[in-house]
Design an enzyme around this catalytic site. Structure first.
Site, PDB file in Angstrom:
ATOM      1  CG  HIS A  18      -2.044   2.580 -14.147  1.00  0.00           C
ATOM      2  ND1 HIS A  18      -2.729   3.098 -13.067  1.00  0.00           N
ATOM      3  CD2 HIS A  18      -2.395   3.351 -15.214  1.00  0.00           C
ATOM      4  CE1 HIS A  18      -3.458   4.132 -13.449  1.00  0.00           C
ATOM      5  NE2 HIS A  18      -3.287   4.309 -14.750  1.00  0.00           N
ATOM      6  CE  LYS A  43      -9.058  15.367 -14.080  1.00  0.00           C
ATOM      7  NZ  LYS A  43      -9.285  13.932 -14.152  1.00  0.00           N
ATOM      8  NE  ARG A  92      -9.247   3.145 -19.148  1.00  0.00           N
ATOM      9  CZ  ARG A  92      -9.364   4.208 -18.389  1.00  0.00           C
ATOM     10  NH1 ARG A  92      -9.466   4.074 -17.101  1.00  0.00           N
ATOM     11  NH2 ARG A  92      -9.423   5.416 -18.914  1.00  0.00           N
ATOM     12  CB  SER A 130      -6.743   6.981 -11.077  1.00  0.00           C
ATOM     13  OG  SER A 130      -5.647   6.319 -11.629  1.00  0.00           O
TER      14      SER A 130
END
Ligand code: PNS
Length: 170
Positions: A18, A43, A92, A130
């Site tokens: 990031h 979540k 990505r 993450s």
């Protein structure tokens, strides 16, 4: 360029992937607003909102062109409330593409004026997420090349607190 961009995400926690996107965006945009989302598809985040925002602020404390803010609700509403029309997301691998396309089209449908621009993640960070960081750190692995020290310190503080919580419940 005299343009402001909003870089939204969960940042639970922020990684060098990031950070690399933000640093490269500063070469293109006048200001980068890092928008930390409360909602994370149902979540529960590991770090609280205050911690996630605080960590990013600490990392960019010397960069006045980076602003960090929490946001609730729809991204398009938040973007409009800041009078901004450009959203930045990192890509990505092809695995990201489907979700990102879906999200940018949904946002476009809700607000035709908002454009999403994508920046390819540098290959050295293309595996990084993450979730991987949380896995590595919670299992005692090393992540010093993947996240700044502040993330490692805060993660370890949180883990210790949680272990103390469990012990005090027993
Ligand atoms: O870092 P993430 O978890 O990939 O970020 C996803 C995020 C926060 C950008 C996305 O979930 C989002 O924009 N959430 C806000 C709610 C919203 O606007 N949903 C509709 C667009 S799909």
């Amino acid at each position: 360029m005299d343009k402001v961009v909003i870089y939204p995400g969960s940042f639970d926690p922020i990684t060098y992937g990031h950070i690399n996107i933000i640093e490269r965006a500063l070469k293109i945009f006048r200001k980068v607003i890092v928008a930390v989302s409360y909602s994370q598809s149902g979540k529960k985040p590991f770090f609280s909102m205050e911690e996630r925002v605080g960590i990013i602020k600490e990392i960019f404390r010397r960069e006045r062109r980076v602003v960090v803010e929490p946001f609730k609700g729809l991204l398009v509403d938040y973007v409009k409330s800041r009078n901004v029309d450009t959203v930045l997301r990192g890509l990505r691998t092809v695995a990201d593409f489907e979700f990102e396309l879906q999200m940018s089209l949904a946002n476009k449908k809700m607000s035709g004026n908002i454009e999403t621009v994508f920046m390819m993640t540098e290959d050295r960070y293309s595996f990084l997420s993450s979730s991987i960081i949380k896995d590595i750190l919670s299992l005692g692995g090393r992540a010093d090349e993947l996240v700044p020290d502040v993330v490692i310190r805060r993660f370890s503080d949180r883990l210790k607190e949680r272990k103390t919580d469990i012990v005090s419940w027993e």
